[in-house]
Motif scaffolding. Sequence first.
Motif, PDB file in Angstrom:
ATOM      1  N   UNK A 122      27.420  15.955 -10.683  1.00  0.00           N
ATOM      2  CA  UNK A 122      27.938  16.683  -9.528  1.00  0.00           C
ATOM      3  C   UNK A 122      26.831  16.949  -8.509  1.00  0.00           C
ATOM      4  N   UNK A 123      25.601  17.211  -9.019  1.00  0.00           N
ATOM      5  CA  UNK A 123      24.490  17.436  -8.095  1.00  0.00           C
ATOM      6  C   UNK A 123      24.197  16.181  -7.280  1.00  0.00           C
ATOM      7  N   UNK A 124      24.197  15.032  -7.955  1.00  0.00           N
ATOM      8  CA  UNK A 124      23.974  13.778  -7.247  1.00  0.00           C
ATOM      9  C   UNK A 124      25.086  13.522  -6.240  1.00  0.00           C
ATOM     10  N   UNK A 125      26.324  13.765  -6.696  1.00  0.00           N
ATOM     11  CA  UNK A 125      27.451  13.568  -5.774  1.00  0.00           C
ATOM     12  C   UNK A 125      27.359  14.528  -4.592  1.00  0.00           C
ATOM     13  N   UNK A 126      26.973  15.806  -4.888  1.00  0.00           N
ATOM     14  CA  UNK A 126      26.831  16.774  -3.798  1.00  0.00           C
ATOM     15  C   UNK A 126      25.715  16.389  -2.841  1.00  0.00           C
ATOM     16  N   UNK A 127      24.600  15.886  -3.384  1.00  0.00           N
ATOM     17  CA  UNK A 127      23.500  15.448  -2.516  1.00  0.00           C
ATOM     18  C   UNK A 127      23.931  14.277  -1.642  1.00  0.00           C
ATOM     19  N   UNK A 128      24.688  13.348  -2.241  1.00  0.00           N
ATOM     20  CA  UNK A 128      25.195  12.224  -1.434  1.00  0.00           C
ATOM     21  C   UNK A 128      26.124  12.728  -0.327  1.00  0.00           C
ATOM     22  N   UNK A 129      26.994  13.690  -0.698  1.00  0.00           N
ATOM     23  CA  UNK A 129      27.912  14.249   0.305  1.00  0.00           C
ATOM     24  C   UNK A 129      27.148  14.971   1.406  1.00  0.00           C
ATOM     25  N   UNK A 130      26.117  15.760   0.983  1.00  0.00           N
ATOM     26  CA  UNK A 130      25.311  16.485   1.978  1.00  0.00           C
ATOM     27  C   UNK A 130      24.587  15.495   2.891  1.00  0.00           C
ATOM     28  N   UNK A 131      24.049  14.410   2.304  1.00  0.00           N
ATOM     29  CA  UNK A 131      23.384  13.398   3.126  1.00  0.00           C
ATOM     30  C   UNK A 131      24.348  12.765   4.112  1.00  0.00           C
TER      31      UNK A 131
END
Length: 301
Positions: A122-131
């Motif tokens: 989820x952190x990776x997905x959230x970072x991708x979304x934030x990017x």
Amino acid sequence: MKDYQQKFDNFLKDNEAKRCRAMRKVNRERELTNKKQADLLALQEEMKSLVKERDKLMKRVKKNAIYPRFLDKVVQASPQFQEVRQLMSRYYTLKLMSEDLLQITQQNQESMEKSQAQLAHFTKQGNDTILQYNNTLSHLQSQLDEARAEGMIWESRWAHIQNTAAKKTLLLGTIKMATLNLYQSVCKRAKDTGDAPIAPEDTLKQLEKIQTFLSDLISMWEEVSRSRSLLPGASITDRMIWTQLTQKMENVFMIVFEQRWNVFSVARGAGRSGYAHFPLGQSGAGSCFKAPLESPSKAKQ
């Protein structure tokens, strides 16, 4: 004799039968002995193993003999337990609880590892979304900067338009006042034609009235000039004077026409689709008119 012989035969038969039975018994006894001998050997081997096990257990008992004494001392020292059995029961209970807690701990550890894996995902997905959102925000920020720059340009244009409109409004008011004064002068000098008076805010009709008056005046002046220039006693100086006066009348006519064109141009530039609204007089009443698309040069022609 026959009886003795018969008895002797019977005796022999009995002995033979007994001998056979004895042989069978001996064979059975021999087989049983052999079997018992095998069993004895097996039992001896088993006894040897049991003796070894006994010796081993004896050694273990001697080795573990300290524990009963230790448990007795624990029972004597602890007021909570009266017998060793109670202490052992408590020990087994705690052991079961420890095993249950160990199992629960393992389950929690597995659940925590699974949760950590999900958290990493989820952190990776959230970072991708934030990017992705940051990229979108950067694009929108650039668009906002462009829109603000364009807005500043349009604001400056709007300020320029407002200033220009204010100047043109002032010019229009000045032209209207001059036109009204000129119209009043024309009305004083014109003959009574029976036409209805024009309203003060109707500048177009006033200009048309002035244009008609000047056109008639110029026509009359040209006829007079032509007749005076054709007189026998007219000098060259008189002809030049009349020609200059005629040109001045034409200049006045063109000035009035240009004022009318200025009114049309200001009205067309201040409004939309060639329409404008301007206040007139003290009461704030206005007039709406459509500026015609003809220039003074066309009107002169």
